[in-house]
Design a protein around this motif. Structure first.
Motif, PDB file in Angstrom:
ATOM      1  N   ALA A  14       0.834  -1.212   0.000  1.00 18.95           N
ATOM      2  CA  ALA A  14       0.000   0.000   0.000  1.00 18.95           C
ATOM      3  C   ALA A  14       0.863   1.255   0.000  1.00 18.95           C
ATOM      4  O   ALA A  14       0.543   2.243  -0.678  1.00 18.95           O
ATOM      5  N   ILE A  15       1.963   1.228   0.739  1.00 20.26           N
ATOM      6  CA  ILE A  15       2.879   2.370   0.777  1.00 20.26           C
ATOM      7  C   ILE A  15       3.512   2.584  -0.597  1.00 20.26           C
ATOM      8  O   ILE A  15       3.605   3.721  -1.086  1.00 20.26           O
ATOM      9  N   ALA A  16       3.926   1.484  -1.255  1.00 23.13           N
ATOM     10  CA  ALA A  16       4.546   1.585  -2.583  1.00 23.13           C
ATOM     11  C   ALA A  16       3.556   2.120  -3.613  1.00 23.13           C
ATOM     12  O   ALA A  16       3.910   2.953  -4.472  1.00 23.13           O
ATOM     13  N   GLU A  17       2.310   1.651  -3.537  1.00 23.78           N
ATOM     14  CA  GLU A  17       1.282   2.134  -4.458  1.00 23.78           C
ATOM     15  C   GLU A  17       1.025   3.620  -4.244  1.00 23.78           C
ATOM     16  O   GLU A  17       0.856   4.377  -5.219  1.00 23.78           O
ATOM     17  N   ALA A  18       1.006   4.037  -2.998  1.00 28.56           N
ATOM     18  CA  ALA A  18       0.790   5.450  -2.700  1.00 28.56           C
ATOM     19  C   ALA A  18       1.943   6.308  -3.216  1.00 28.56           C
ATOM     20  O   ALA A  18       1.721   7.414  -3.741  1.00 28.56           O
ATOM     21  N   GLN A  19       3.164   5.798  -3.079  1.00 31.74           N
ATOM     22  CA  GLN A  19       4.324   6.538  -3.580  1.00 31.74           C
ATOM     23  C   GLN A  19       4.291   6.653  -5.100  1.00 31.74           C
ATOM     24  O   GLN A  19       4.613   7.698  -5.673  1.00 31.74           O
ATOM     25  N   ALA A  20       3.869   5.563  -5.779  1.00 34.10           N
ATOM     26  CA  ALA A  20       3.772   5.587  -7.235  1.00 34.10           C
ATOM     27  C   ALA A  20       2.719   6.596  -7.700  1.00 34.10           C
ATOM     28  O   ALA A  20       2.933   7.338  -8.673  1.00 34.10           O
ATOM     29  N   LEU A  21       1.604   6.619  -6.995  1.00 33.02           N
ATOM     30  CA  LEU A  21       0.555   7.586  -7.333  1.00 33.02           C
ATOM     31  C   LEU A  21       1.025   9.012  -7.087  1.00 33.02           C
ATOM     32  O   LEU A  21       0.704   9.930  -7.865  1.00 33.02           O
ATOM     33  N   GLN A  22       1.790   9.209  -6.006  1.00 32.54           N
ATOM     34  CA  GLN A  22       2.308  10.547  -5.706  1.00 32.54           C
ATOM     35  C   GLN A  22       3.254  11.018  -6.810  1.00 32.54           C
ATOM     36  O   GLN A  22       3.193  12.179  -7.239  1.00 32.54           O
ATOM     37  N   GLU A  23       4.105  10.105  -7.282  1.00 33.81           N
ATOM     38  CA  GLU A  23       5.024  10.454  -8.378  1.00 33.81           C
ATOM     39  C   GLU A  23       4.256  10.779  -9.657  1.00 33.81           C
ATOM     40  O   GLU A  23       4.593  11.739 -10.368  1.00 33.81           O
ATOM     41  N   GLU A  24       3.207   9.992  -9.942  1.00 36.00           N
ATOM     42  CA  GLU A  24       2.385  10.258 -11.117  1.00 36.00           C
ATOM     43  C   GLU A  24       1.681  11.608 -10.994  1.00 36.00           C
ATOM     44  O   GLU A  24       1.612  12.384 -11.963  1.00 36.00           O
ATOM     45  N   ARG A  25       1.179  11.872  -9.819  1.00 38.17           N
ATOM     46  CA  ARG A  25       0.495  13.149  -9.589  1.00 38.17           C
ATOM     47  C   ARG A  25       1.453  14.320  -9.777  1.00 38.17           C
ATOM     48  O   ARG A  25       1.109  15.331 -10.408  1.00 38.17           O
ATOM     49  N   ASN A  26       2.657  14.192  -9.208  1.00 38.60           N
ATOM     50  CA  ASN A  26       3.647  15.274  -9.332  1.00 38.60           C
ATOM     51  C   ASN A  26       4.019  15.515 -10.798  1.00 38.60           C
ATOM     52  O   ASN A  26       4.150  16.666 -11.244  1.00 38.60           O
ATOM     53  N   SER A  27       4.203  14.409 -11.520  1.00 38.84           N
ATOM     54  CA  SER A  27       4.585  14.519 -12.928  1.00 38.84           C
ATOM     55  C   SER A  27       3.499  15.210 -13.743  1.00 38.84           C
ATOM     56  O   SER A  27       3.778  16.109 -14.555  1.00 38.84           O
ATOM     57  N   LYS A  28       2.242  14.798 -13.515  1.00 39.36           N
ATOM     58  CA  LYS A  28       1.138  15.387 -14.277  1.00 39.36           C
ATOM     59  C   LYS A  28       0.871  16.837 -13.849  1.00 39.36           C
ATOM     60  O   LYS A  28       0.485  17.667 -14.676  1.00 39.36           O
ATOM     61  N   SER A  29       1.076  17.128 -12.569  1.00 41.15           N
ATOM     62  CA  SER A  29       0.899  18.512 -12.099  1.00 41.15           C
ATOM     63  C   SER A  29       1.919  19.429 -12.768  1.00 41.15           C
ATOM     64  O   SER A  29       1.615  20.585 -13.110  1.00 41.15           O
ATOM     65  N   LYS A  30       3.132  18.911 -12.963  1.00 38.89           N
ATOM     66  CA  LYS A  30       4.174  19.702 -13.645  1.00 38.89           C
ATOM     67  C   LYS A  30       3.791  19.954 -15.097  1.00 38.89           C
ATOM     68  O   LYS A  30       3.967  21.070 -15.625  1.00 38.89           O
ATOM     69  N   LEU A  31       3.219  18.932 -15.744  1.00 42.19           N
ATOM     70  CA  LEU A  31       2.803  19.091 -17.133  1.00 42.19           C
ATOM     71  C   LEU A  31       1.668  20.089 -17.273  1.00 42.19           C
ATOM     72  O   LEU A  31       1.577  20.826 -18.268  1.00 42.19           O
ATOM     73  N   ILE A  32       0.760  20.136 -16.275  1.00 41.89           N
ATOM     74  CA  ILE A  32      -0.353  21.087 -16.312  1.00 41.89           C
ATOM     75  C   ILE A  32       0.182  22.507 -16.431  1.00 41.89           C
ATOM     76  O   ILE A  32      -0.305  23.321 -17.224  1.00 41.89           O
ATOM     77  N   GLY A  33       1.224  22.784 -15.639  1.00 41.52           N
ATOM     78  CA  GLY A  33       1.837  24.118 -15.694  1.00 41.52           C
ATOM     79  C   GLY A  33       2.436  24.407 -17.059  1.00 41.52           C
ATOM     80  O   GLY A  33       2.304  25.526 -17.588  1.00 41.52           O
TER      81      GLY A  33
END
Length: 420
Positions: free
Chosen positions: A40-59
């Motif tokens: 569960a921790i690994a899945e959460a970290q993967a989602l956090q990385e995906e979120r950060n990456s997509k948030s950067k692209l939004i900008g």
């Protein structure tokens, strides 16, 4: 409390150690829960990385005028955020299950501890000769009642069973015993006297191992405080969530407090007298030390408790408790049993236990050793139980006329009174 990493590394050794403590092997269950938690921790970290990456692209898309792409990513980020929240709740629930499962497992026994129950306890020392009074010895409650100094009937009217009222010189004798012990431990054995609260919160009892497993043995107030079963609880918790320097160790504390126990598992045992009461007094010793010193500190604590009995002129023996007779938090325990001629038996008057880092892991109590941080080793022992010391004095120092002589070392505390 145990380090799940060590259980993963040595599951068979952990399970065999639990069997020695008469506790069912459970490494497979714990490892499965831990794997779910880490997943569960690994899945959460993967989602956090995906979120950060997509948030950067939004900008980047917004600044370059790609509004449609940016809005699409915003929807995806929102969905990820919702998924992360659900996963966070799931992970916390799994972590709590693992913590609760670990919290009810007893400390593992040291290698030198014999395997078995009470019948496997080993006598390792006998000190002093059993006294020959020259007449049939009475038990303490008969002596106290005959002198008019011990009143169980009135106490029962006020509070019920397992309480006593002590009067006059007997009450003073009990107070003198505690003062003698405190003076001895502070002036000769380097313990610092501490006056501690006798009401504590749930976390303190969790830290020393009374909770969650032994709640029925405790007295709880209506506003979620607990009356202490022993001063070990507040004394040991004094370093909770603290990092000490190794140079400051050992810390040695002593406290005289009332103690409160429901005696839930003692129905029908010691119903007469003051051997097993709901309220009693103890002088408690607690040592906090580093890993390499804890075994020597354990022997030292035992010798300090012994010295009280030596100076009172009481015969006793020392028992090394077997793996299934030790307390929940201990990895090695010595019981000191004093001879009671009225009962014609040795009875426990002190337990001195080394808990290793079992309690400090629950309390997050640590120390710095060079460049590393380690968990403190905690030790506790009665130095001694006051009521049981009073019993021992009454029965060993009784006279044929029913009076009780006062040991020489206590007479200065009794205004030089020689007899009750």
């Amino acid at each position: 409390m145990f380090d799940i990493k060590k259980i993963r590394e040595n599951p068979k050794e952990f399970d065999s150690s639990l069997v020695k403590r008469n506790f069912a092997p459970c490494s497979a269950e714990l490892i499965t829960i831990d794997e779910d938690n880490r997943k569960a921790i690994a899945e959460a970290q993967a989602l956090q990385e995906e979120r950060n990456s997509k948030s950067k692209l939004i900008g980047e898309y917004t600044s370059s005028g790609k509004t449609e792409e940016a809005n699409k990513l915003k929807d995806e980020v929102g969905s990820i955020k919702s998924e992360m929240h659900e996963l966070e709740i799931k992970q916390k629930d799994i972590a709590e299950i693992l913590k609760n499962r670990l919290s009810i497992i007893p400390n593992l026994a040291a290698n030198e501890v014999p395997t078995g129950g009470e019948e496997a306890n080993q006598e390792i020392k006998v000190s002093g000769e059993k006294i020959d009074l020259g007449f049939e010895a009475k038990e303490h409650f008969d002596l106290g009642e005959n002198l008019g100094l011990m009143d169980f009937e009135t106490a029962a009217k006020i509070s019920g069973s397992r309480f006593v009222i002590q009067r006059g010189s007997l009450a003073r004798l009990e107070r003198s015993i505690s003062n003698f012990m405190l003076d001895l431990h502070t002036t000769e054995f380097d313990y610092q006297e501490v006056n501690v609260p006798i009401l504590v919160k749930k976390d303190a009892l969790y830290g020393t191992g009374q909770l969650p497993k032994f709640e029925e043995d405790l007295f709880k107030t209506i506003n979620d405080y607990y009356l202490i079963p022993t001063a070990e609880v507040p004394l040991t918790n004094m370093t909770r969530d603290t990092i000490l320097n190794s140079a400051d160790l050992p810390l040695r504390f002593v406290a005289h407090t009332p103690c409160f126990r429901s005696e839930a598992g003692a129905a029908g045992r010691d119903t007469r007298g003051i051997m097993r009461q709901h309220q009693f007094y103890k002088v408690e010793l607690v040592s906090l030390t580093d890993e390499k010193s804890s075994k020597d500190e354990h022997e030292r604590m035992l010798s300090c408790a012994e010295e009280v009995l030596k100076r009172l002129g009481l015969s006793y023996r020392i028992m090394l408790l077997a793996s299934q007779d030790m307390g929940f938090s201990a990895n090695k325990t010595y019981d000191i049993e004093v001879w009671l001629p009225g009962q014609k038996a040795y009875r426990e008057i002190s337990s001195c236990s080394n808990c290793g880092d079992f309690q400090s892991r629950r309390m997050n109590s640590r120390y710095k050793d060079n460049n590393s941080t380690k968990f403190i080793h905690t030790l506790n022992g009665s130095g001694l139980a006051i009521g049981r010391t009073l019993i021992a004095i009454m029965e060993n120092y009784q006279n044929s006329d029913g009076s009780i002589s006062i040991p020489d070392v206590l007479q200065p505390y009794m205004n030089n009174l020689k007899n009750l």
